[in-house]
Each structure stands twice: as structure tokens, then as C-alpha cells.
Design a protein around this motif. Sequence first.
Motif, short mmCIF file in Angstrom:
data_model
loop_
_atom_site.label_atom_id
_atom_site.label_comp_id
_atom_site.label_asym_id
_atom_site.label_seq_id
_atom_site.Cartn_x
_atom_site.Cartn_y
_atom_site.Cartn_z
N LEU A 105 -32.62 154.68 53.90
CA LEU A 105 -33.70 155.60 53.54
C LEU A 105 -33.92 155.50 52.04
O LEU A 105 -32.98 155.69 51.26
CB LEU A 105 -33.34 157.04 53.93
N MET A 106 -35.14 155.16 51.65
CA MET A 106 -35.41 154.97 50.22
C MET A 106 -36.65 155.75 49.79
O MET A 106 -37.58 155.96 50.56
CB MET A 106 -35.66 153.49 49.90
N LYS A 107 -36.63 156.16 48.56
CA LYS A 107 -37.81 156.74 47.92
C LYS A 107 -38.33 155.72 46.90
O LYS A 107 -37.61 155.32 45.99
CB LYS A 107 -37.44 158.05 47.20
N THR A 108 -39.56 155.32 47.10
CA THR A 108 -40.16 154.37 46.18
C THR A 108 -41.61 154.78 45.98
O THR A 108 -41.96 155.95 46.17
CB THR A 108 -40.02 152.93 46.73
N GLY A 109 -42.46 153.88 45.59
CA GLY A 109 -43.84 154.26 45.36
C GLY A 109 -44.73 153.07 45.08
O GLY A 109 -44.24 151.97 44.78
N PRO A 129 -46.24 158.29 46.05
CA PRO A 129 -44.87 158.19 46.57
C PRO A 129 -44.84 157.59 47.97
O PRO A 129 -45.76 157.80 48.76
CB PRO A 129 -44.39 159.64 46.58
N VAL A 130 -43.79 156.84 48.23
CA VAL A 130 -43.61 156.22 49.54
C VAL A 130 -42.16 156.45 49.99
O VAL A 130 -41.23 156.27 49.20
CB VAL A 130 -43.89 154.70 49.49
N THR A 131 -41.99 156.87 51.20
CA THR A 131 -40.67 156.97 51.81
C THR A 131 -40.50 155.79 52.74
O THR A 131 -41.33 155.58 53.63
CB THR A 131 -40.52 158.28 52.60
N SER A 164 -46.43 157.53 53.68
CA SER A 164 -47.01 158.07 52.46
C SER A 164 -46.33 159.40 52.12
O SER A 164 -45.66 160.00 52.96
CB SER A 164 -48.51 158.27 52.61
N GLY A 165 -46.55 159.85 50.91
CA GLY A 165 -45.85 161.04 50.44
C GLY A 165 -46.06 162.26 51.30
O GLY A 165 -45.16 163.08 51.47
N PHE A 167 -46.79 162.04 54.47
CA PHE A 167 -46.46 161.61 55.84
C PHE A 167 -47.69 161.51 56.75
O PHE A 167 -47.58 161.57 57.96
CB PHE A 167 -45.42 162.52 56.48
N THR A 168 -48.88 161.38 56.15
CA THR A 168 -50.08 161.23 56.97
C THR A 168 -50.38 159.77 57.27
O THR A 168 -51.26 159.47 58.07
CB THR A 168 -51.31 161.83 56.28
N PHE A 169 -49.69 158.88 56.62
CA PHE A 169 -50.02 157.47 56.71
C PHE A 169 -48.74 156.66 56.82
O PHE A 169 -47.77 156.93 56.11
CB PHE A 169 -50.80 157.05 55.46
N ALA A 170 -48.71 155.70 57.73
CA ALA A 170 -47.51 154.90 57.92
C ALA A 170 -47.88 153.44 58.13
O ALA A 170 -48.92 153.13 58.73
CB ALA A 170 -46.72 155.41 59.13
N GLU A 171 -47.07 152.57 57.59
CA GLU A 171 -47.27 151.13 57.77
C GLU A 171 -45.92 150.51 58.14
O GLU A 171 -44.90 150.86 57.55
CB GLU A 171 -47.78 150.48 56.49
N SER A 172 -45.94 149.59 59.07
CA SER A 172 -44.73 148.91 59.48
C SER A 172 -44.67 147.52 58.88
O SER A 172 -45.69 146.96 58.46
CB SER A 172 -44.66 148.81 61.01
N GLY A 173 -43.48 146.95 58.84
CA GLY A 173 -43.34 145.62 58.30
C GLY A 173 -41.95 145.07 58.56
O GLY A 173 -41.18 145.64 59.34
N PHE A 174 -41.68 143.99 57.90
CA PHE A 174 -40.38 143.35 58.03
C PHE A 174 -39.73 143.27 56.65
O PHE A 174 -40.42 143.18 55.64
CB PHE A 174 -40.52 141.95 58.62
N ILE A 175 -38.40 143.29 56.67
CA ILE A 175 -37.67 143.23 55.41
C ILE A 175 -36.47 142.30 55.59
O ILE A 175 -35.86 142.24 56.66
CB ILE A 175 -37.22 144.66 54.99
#
Lengths: 233, 334
Positions: A105-109, A129-131, A164-165, A167-175
Motif C-alpha cells: 500500500l503506497m501513497k504517491t501522486g 494524490p494517488v493511493t 484517486s485521492g 477514490f472516485t477514479f481507479a486505474e489498473s496496471g502491471f508492476i
Amino acid sequence: MTLARCAVAIVLCQAFVLVPNGFAQTTAAAPKKAGPKKERDFTVGGVFSGSVSQGSANAELLGSSGAPSVTLFTTKNEMAPGFGVDAAFGFQLHRTLWVEAGARLMKTGLRTSITDDFEGASDATIDAPVTRISAEGALLWYFREKGKTAWFVRGSGGVLRDLSGDFTFAESGFIGSGGVGVRYWWRTAGKGAFKRVGLRAEFKALVQSGGASLGGRSTSIGPAGAVHLVFGY
Amino acid sequence: MMRRRILALVTAIVAAGMVSPLDAYLKLGTSVGNQVLGIKWTHLPIRYFVTNRDASGVTAPQLQTALAGAIAEWDRSANVSISSQFVGFTGAEPFDDDGMSVIGFQARADLDRTLGATTFVLDDVTGEILESDIFLNSAFSWSVAANGTPSRFDVASVLTHEVGHLLGLGHSALGETTALTGGGRSVTGKRAVMFPIAYPPGSIRDRTIEADDVSGITDIYGTPTAKQELGAISGKVTMNGVGVLGAHVTAFNPATGDLISGFTLTSKGEFVISAMPTGQYIVRVEPLDDADQDSFFDEDTAVVTNFQVAYYSRQVAVPAGGTSGVIEIKVRAK
């Protein structure tokens, strides 16, 4: 080796392979010798990631040919440095090879620098902000061990979900990541649930595809690191 | 049912008009009682006629073909539901209140900066469009060549703009212009077919609608799926705590390069930009110059212009099927 000797060698090898099967049909199998017990560990700690450029993008107006003719403003975008926590369970596959599964769990932006406004607005830096939540699997290879200290290389891959900060917006991806680290046991013969306790530090390159993004790049790479407490059991 | 014909001032596309920069799509509306209703076609398909007269360089069938292409351009998005039907060629004129939607050329040398215009007959109660006519000014030179013709205006490009009006869209200000020596302005760049000023003769760029146009038409004729997949930004623009009316609010998506905008339309400075693709946006606010206002607002609208261009302090996330939290963009006086 002559051709005749080579043929003899092949025949002998075949016999060597076949003979145990012949014995197995007539004698009971000997008790299998127990190998060294596979070890397990649990890591928990803090992680950080450096800023990752997401490129630049210009707000363009187009001329009569369709080519950009006016730049309303210019942006440089990046994923800002982030901090967070993670935890993983590790399982020893082989003497020097481990597999891990964990979550983070990270806090970034997201950060944008705006310059060159066509109508003279002041330069500005804006962010959001991005969680980030991610789940990863990893392979570790301890390539050198001396006393209580062991050096390893680690590669990982997994999925991420950026929120998104609000929590109304979410994006998935790979890491994914690849890097080197060191583990130090300061207690190696304890009692109770954890027989060993140590510290692990790691530096790596973090590769991200998808997730929250302000740029046209689908894949980005940046520095990252982690410091963990390690509990062996 | 009451019928009312309007020739909205915002419907003229001018070759060298008085409009200067900015960005936005705007829906046409009509006052019904104490409220303003967006106008739209509610009974589809839109049935239209084409005048049976040829113009210089353009036959009636060529005009009809270009018109069909322009309508198809607005309907190409899977998120938009529009249907139309060409009824036939007619001797009727555009702008006659005859119950027929007629598209054709007229020679209007007196309108020396107007390439075309669109009028409506509306239901005074519901805002439904009952009839809409488009005229192209044959005082100009026109072309239907696939790649355009130097020194001639492209019929398909101008029709694409006018069909946007016919469908209920107003002007966008997503463009920049430069003043001409003899008066008027020419386009240096734009990102919306609905910008009020056309590209110079020879350009066919306006045959293709832009993100700003797509959001506008989707806002009016969006499918139920569009409402689930697209989102909106809402908020207000204030100066010293007071709402700013008539400000342009522009949203830029760095990942796609798209620009989509709206206006603050209340005295509280409130705005909503709808039918936006999901993503992270940078939001910029800028004033309308005095010369712009007639192309976008009624003359008696008290548009505020004495403030500086400003950016919202954060990126704004547009969620699928929802609206960003209400943002407040504070601007400072010039």
C-alpha cells in the motif's frame, strides 16, 4: 577415445541406469533420507519510490493542415515520490532460491509542471494524490552468504490498482521490479514463533505499465527501495 | 404546441469574424418560462430536403452527398445515437417556415463574412427541434473535391459545422485567431469544428470533429452506455468569493492530448463539462474577450472578463459514470 571404447561406455551407462529398476522389482525401497527442512520467512516494512517521468504533453491547437500551430500551454508530468508499507511471505524452494508473495500500500501522486501559457498565465505546479495497492510475486536468489549476512537479487511482477485521492477514479496496471539487496540476521537461534529475526534492505528498478498516468507513455521505469524486518520460522 | 423560429446569433460561421481565442462547447438552449431548456431532436430520424439548384462548382447531388457525410461524421461515435433520412430534392428555400428542413445555397452578397447559417423552429414548451434549415452562401467559391481546392471553401467542412448547429450545438471557442489588416480575423489554430471561424479556403480539416465536438454531441445524443462509460467535471469559478459568469473552463488530458471545455453559466460561476472520457485532467480558466461574447451569449448577459488566466491547483479525475467532486477555481482580478 576410439569408436569401440565409446560404444562400450554407452552400454555401461545404459546398464547403470537399468540395474536399479531391476532391483526395485525384487527388493523393498530403502527409506528416503530426509533433506534439510525448507525454511519460511515473513517480511514487513517500508517502501519508497522515486519520481518517474511520464513525459511531456502540450495543449495544442491545430492549423488548417492538421498540424499543431498554437501551443496553449506545456506540461511536464511525473509520478511523484511515494512511500508506503508492504508485507510478504517467503518460501524456500532450494538452498539459495526463494519465492515470495506479498501486497503493498503506497501513497504517491501525479505531478504536473505547467509552463509557457499562451496568454501569459504564471507557471504552475499541480498535483493529485494517488493511493496505490499492488499484489506481487517474486523470486529471490541468495548468491552470496557470509556469516549472518546474505546478498541477493530479486525480481518481481504483479498487478496494481491506483485510486484517486477521493477514490472516485481507479486505474489498473502491471508492476514489476528487479534489484539487489542484503539481509542481516541479528538473531539466528531464538525460540517461539520466530527463530530468526533480521533486517533486509533492497534497491531496485521499478517498472510500471498502466495505472494512473498523465502521459502518453504506457510503460515507465524509476528507482525504488525497501527496508524490511524479516522473521524466519 | 407552440412554434417559434429562431435564428440564433451563434449559428453563423464566419470567414473573418470577430471571435478570438478560447475553448468550449456550448449547447443551444431556449427559454421556457423561468428555465432554459437544451434544444434537440426528439423524433428521429431527422428528415431533410436539399435544394434542387446547383451552385458554382457544386451540383445539388454533390451537396446532398457532402451533407450525408457531415451527418455521418457526427454520428460516427458509438456513444452517439442520431439517425437521419434524405427525403429528396426540393424547390423550397432554406429559412421558409414550411415544416421542411431544407439545406441549400443562397446568394447573400450582403453577408460578406458569413459562409453559412442555421435556423430552427422549436416547440416552445419542450425545446424540441421541429425544423431546421441550413444555407450556404453562394457568394463565396466552393469545392467538393476530395482533397479540397485552393481558394475555395470546402462544402463538407462548413456543412459539418452547420450540422453541429442543426443538432443543437452552439459555438466552441477552442481556437486562436489573428487580426487582419482590413478588419476581421483569421484562424491560427483551433481544436473544435464548432469554433465560429472557418479555416482558410482550401482546408478540409473541419470535416473531422474533435474531442470537444464529440463530448458536446454525446452530451445531447449520448446512448445509455455513454452515460456509464463517460464522466463529468463540475465546479465553480469565483473571484473574491463571488461567482464569475461566462468564464471558459478548459480541461486538458495530457495522456490523450484532448481539450474539452465548458462555460460558467450561472451568476454563482457554476459549470459542468459532461460526456468526458475518463482520466486525469488539467483544468484552466480564462476570460472571454469582449469581442467574443456575441458569438456565445446574449448581449444582455453580464459576462465577467476582468480576471487572469488560472489553473486549478490539482489534477481532476473524471470517473466513469460519475462526476468529479465539485471543484472551486479561484481567479484574481486583472
